[in-house]
Design a protein around this motif. Structure first.
Motif, mmCIF file in Angstrom:
data_model
loop_
_atom_site.group_PDB
_atom_site.id
_atom_site.type_symbol
_atom_site.label_atom_id
_atom_site.label_comp_id
_atom_site.label_asym_id
_atom_site.label_seq_id
_atom_site.Cartn_x
_atom_site.Cartn_y
_atom_site.Cartn_z
ATOM 1 N N PRO A 103 38.064 18.669 51.298
ATOM 2 C CA PRO A 103 38.250 19.924 51.894
ATOM 3 C C PRO A 103 36.688 20.818 51.022
ATOM 4 C CG PRO A 103 40.179 18.734 51.875
ATOM 5 C CD PRO A 103 39.087 18.086 50.917
ATOM 6 N N ALA A 104 36.193 21.643 52.539
ATOM 7 C CA ALA A 104 34.945 22.094 51.480
ATOM 8 C C ALA A 104 35.875 23.232 50.739
ATOM 9 C CB ALA A 104 34.597 23.032 53.291
ATOM 10 N N GLY A 105 36.699 24.046 51.565
ATOM 11 C CA GLY A 105 37.990 24.387 50.170
ATOM 12 C C GLY A 105 38.379 23.891 49.140
ATOM 13 N N ASP A 106 38.197 22.712 48.187
ATOM 14 C CA ASP A 106 38.178 22.631 47.039
ATOM 15 C C ASP A 106 36.922 22.446 46.498
ATOM 16 O OD1 ASP A 106 40.740 21.348 48.202
ATOM 17 O OD2 ASP A 106 39.958 18.971 47.791
ATOM 18 N N ASP A 107 35.288 22.683 47.894
ATOM 19 C CA ASP A 107 34.413 22.691 46.561
ATOM 20 C C ASP A 107 33.611 24.255 46.328
ATOM 21 O OD1 ASP A 107 33.206 19.765 46.446
ATOM 22 O OD2 ASP A 107 32.610 20.178 48.425
ATOM 23 N N LEU A 108 34.195 25.031 46.895
ATOM 24 C CA LEU A 108 34.740 26.602 47.015
ATOM 25 C C LEU A 108 35.370 27.300 45.924
ATOM 26 C CD1 LEU A 108 32.459 27.992 48.660
ATOM 27 C CD2 LEU A 108 34.263 28.379 49.611
ATOM 28 N N ARG A 109 34.422 27.929 44.624
ATOM 29 C CA ARG A 109 35.378 29.086 44.010
ATOM 30 C C ARG A 109 34.764 30.858 44.582
ATOM 31 N NH1 ARG A 109 31.677 26.637 39.766
ATOM 32 N NH2 ARG A 109 30.591 28.717 39.069
ATOM 33 N N ILE A 110 35.966 31.496 43.702
ATOM 34 C CA ILE A 110 34.413 33.123 43.580
ATOM 35 C C ILE A 110 35.009 33.251 42.038
ATOM 36 C CG2 ILE A 110 36.732 34.350 44.028
ATOM 37 C CD1 ILE A 110 35.581 36.235 46.060
ATOM 38 N N ASP A 111 33.716 33.982 41.660
ATOM 39 C CA ASP A 111 33.475 33.972 40.271
ATOM 40 C C ASP A 111 33.462 35.915 39.893
ATOM 41 O OD1 ASP A 111 33.350 31.168 39.338
ATOM 42 O OD2 ASP A 111 31.510 31.505 38.913
ATOM 43 N N ASP A 112 33.598 36.171 39.433
ATOM 44 C CA ASP A 112 34.161 38.017 39.043
ATOM 45 C C ASP A 112 34.124 38.713 40.346
ATOM 46 O OD1 ASP A 112 33.013 36.856 36.200
ATOM 47 O OD2 ASP A 112 30.832 37.182 37.259
ATOM 48 N N ALA A 113 35.217 38.688 40.996
ATOM 49 C CA ALA A 113 36.193 39.025 41.596
ATOM 50 C C ALA A 113 36.399 39.940 41.382
ATOM 51 C CB ALA A 113 36.930 37.979 42.409
ATOM 52 N N TRP A 114 36.402 40.978 42.641
ATOM 53 C CA TRP A 114 36.781 42.171 42.409
ATOM 54 C C TRP A 114 36.803 43.108 43.073
ATOM 55 C CZ3 TRP A 114 34.226 46.929 42.801
ATOM 56 C CH2 TRP A 114 33.091 47.115 42.714
ATOM 57 N N VAL A 115 38.093 44.404 44.200
ATOM 58 C CA VAL A 115 38.033 44.623 44.659
ATOM 59 C C VAL A 115 37.857 46.536 44.363
ATOM 60 C CG1 VAL A 115 39.740 45.932 47.038
ATOM 61 C CG2 VAL A 115 39.689 43.072 46.268
ATOM 62 N N LYS A 116 37.679 47.199 45.626
ATOM 63 C CA LYS A 116 37.328 48.905 45.391
ATOM 64 C C LYS A 116 38.392 49.388 44.951
ATOM 65 C CE LYS A 116 34.219 52.246 47.051
ATOM 66 N NZ LYS A 116 33.858 53.531 47.728
ATOM 67 N N ALA A 117 39.053 50.316 44.094
ATOM 68 C CA ALA A 117 40.084 50.771 44.398
ATOM 69 C C ALA A 117 39.877 52.327 45.292
ATOM 70 C CB ALA A 117 40.361 52.002 43.028
ATOM 71 N N ALA A 118 41.499 52.570 46.633
ATOM 72 C CA ALA A 118 41.040 52.959 47.205
ATOM 73 C C ALA A 118 42.113 53.952 47.408
ATOM 74 C CB ALA A 118 40.835 52.911 48.483
ATOM 75 N N ASP A 119 42.904 54.441 48.051
ATOM 76 C CA ASP A 119 43.859 55.715 48.552
ATOM 77 C C ASP A 119 44.093 54.915 50.223
ATOM 78 O OD1 ASP A 119 44.147 57.160 46.439
ATOM 79 O OD2 ASP A 119 43.274 58.947 47.056
ATOM 80 N N ASP A 120 43.020 54.942 50.813
ATOM 81 C CA ASP A 120 43.685 54.624 52.229
ATOM 82 C C ASP A 120 42.080 54.735 53.484
ATOM 83 O OD1 ASP A 120 42.209 57.161 52.767
ATOM 84 O OD2 ASP A 120 44.619 58.008 53.189
#
Length: 176
Positions: free
Chosen positions: A36-53
């Motif tokens: 499955p393609a999901g076995d070959d994919l990863r994400i490095d240095d992931a982050w999310v921007k802080a937000a109140d809403d």
């Protein structure tokens, strides 16, 4: 003719013929099953921007360790009931705007795709609750072969990437 010796010989000949025929049959072709393609994919240095809403976005570098291109078709998270795959482009007025990317993100075989402020990103709309620096957000990524992979990303304060959303009127002018 001596029937006593002929019958055992005939039986032995038939058995040998059957063994020879089964040994000489063409091997059955098995369809190779690719991972499955999901076995070959990863994400490095992931982050999310802080937000109140309202809106936020997830960033990182998608890395494809496989031998075929992988297409990300959707992303889900409990943090947002509405997530789109976005690109940032210049509109007719020369402004940088975000819009949903047709067909999803293609991560080239053996390559990577940067998700970054001012570029491609995972757009989170109508946040379920505030995203505060230090929190962690879990995501499930679905690929074109219907396989998935999951990742978690820390929430960080970030004041950049204030492009407008070039989409439905209910999101017009909102930043991420």
């Amino acid at each position: 003719m001596n029937t006593r010796t002929s019958l055992p010989r005939l039986g032995a000949a038939i058995v040998l013929s059957l063994v020879a025929l089964t040994g000489c049959t063409a091997p059955t072709a098995e369809t190779p099953t690719s991972a499955p393609a999901g076995d070959d994919l990863r994400i490095d240095d992931a982050w999310v921007k802080a937000a109140d809403d309202g809106m936020s976005a997830a960033f990182g570098v998608l890395v494809n360790e496989g031998e075929e291109d992988v297409t990300v078709t959707s992303v889900t998270s409990a943090a947002s009931p509405m997530i789109e795959l976005h690109e940032t482009v210049e509109n007719e007025a020369g402004e940088m705007v975000m819009r949903e990317i047709a067909g999803g993100f293609v991560v080239p075989a053996g390559g990577s795709l940067a998700l970054e402020p001012g570029g491609n990103h995972i757009m989170m709309m109508d946040l379920s609750e505030p995203l505060e620096a230090g929190d962690e957000v879990a995501f499930t990524v679905t690929l074109s072969d219907d396989s998935t992979f999951e990742f978690a990303a820390p929430v960080k304060d970030y004041s950049g990437a204030n492009e407008n959303y070039d989409g439905a009127d209910d999101h017009e002018g909102m930043d991420h």
